[in-house]
Design a protein around this motif. Structure first.
Motif, PDB file in Angstrom:
ATOM      1  N   ASP A  18     -13.968  17.722 -25.955  1.00  0.00           N
ATOM      2  CA  ASP A  18     -13.925  16.335 -25.522  1.00  0.00           C
ATOM      3  C   ASP A  18     -15.267  15.991 -24.888  1.00  0.00           C
ATOM      4  O   ASP A  18     -15.791  16.769 -24.084  1.00  0.00           O
ATOM      5  CB  ASP A  18     -12.801  16.123 -24.509  1.00  0.00           C
ATOM      6  N   ARG A  21     -15.250  15.974 -21.035  1.00  0.00           N
ATOM      7  CA  ARG A  21     -15.161  17.315 -20.467  1.00  0.00           C
ATOM      8  C   ARG A  21     -16.488  18.051 -20.595  1.00  0.00           C
ATOM      9  O   ARG A  21     -16.910  18.753 -19.671  1.00  0.00           O
ATOM     10  CB  ARG A  21     -14.010  18.096 -21.105  1.00  0.00           C
ATOM     11  N   HIS A  52      -9.357  14.918 -16.678  1.00  0.00           N
ATOM     12  CA  HIS A  52     -10.142  15.923 -17.398  1.00  0.00           C
ATOM     13  C   HIS A  52     -10.380  17.160 -16.542  1.00  0.00           C
ATOM     14  O   HIS A  52     -10.355  18.287 -17.045  1.00  0.00           O
ATOM     15  CB  HIS A  52     -11.465  15.329 -17.883  1.00  0.00           C
ATOM     16  N   CYS A  55      -7.348  19.270 -16.730  1.00  0.00           N
ATOM     17  CA  CYS A  55      -7.316  19.988 -18.011  1.00  0.00           C
ATOM     18  C   CYS A  55      -8.227  21.214 -17.959  1.00  0.00           C
ATOM     19  O   CYS A  55      -7.820  22.316 -18.317  1.00  0.00           O
ATOM     20  CB  CYS A  55      -7.745  19.053 -19.141  1.00  0.00           C
TER      21      CYS A  55
END
Length: 106
Positions: A18, A21, A52, A55
């Motif tokens: 991503d 990220r 993020h 995650c």
């Protein structure tokens, strides 16, 4: 070396998949930072950045350290830092091929 389950490998690699990220990881390469510092560095939205960060932390890529009312995020360990550096080394060699790749299978 212990063999890691294929599904676990895929989950781990998705942590890097991503743009936001990757931006977060790049800003953490040199020093730990708070959410506010990360938001400022990448010109992002705090709610989005926080998701993020969760995650990345959940995937074991970063860690968080509470100090007073602030949480400081950093790259989890030297191996992750080396992996991020190696991404850049490998991509420097294959970036034209990657840029022109149209076949992404999900």
């Amino acid at each position: 070396m212990e063999t890691v389950n294929l599904d676990t490998k895929v989950k781990f690699l998705r942590g890097f998949a991503d743009k936001t990220r990757i931006q977060i990881l790049e800003t953490l390469m040199d020093q730990e930072k708070t959410v506010s510092q990360i938001v400022e560095d990448i010109n992002g939205n705090q709610s989005n950045i926080s998701q993020h960060l969760a995650c990345l932390k959940g995937c074991g890529i970063i860690s968080g350290r509470q100090q007073g009312r602030y949480c400081y995020y950093s790259i989890r360990n030297e191996q992750i830092r080396e992996l991020l550096t190696m991404f850049n080394v490998v991509l420097a060699d294959v970036q034209n091929d990657v840029a022109s790749c149209d076949s992404h299978i999900d």
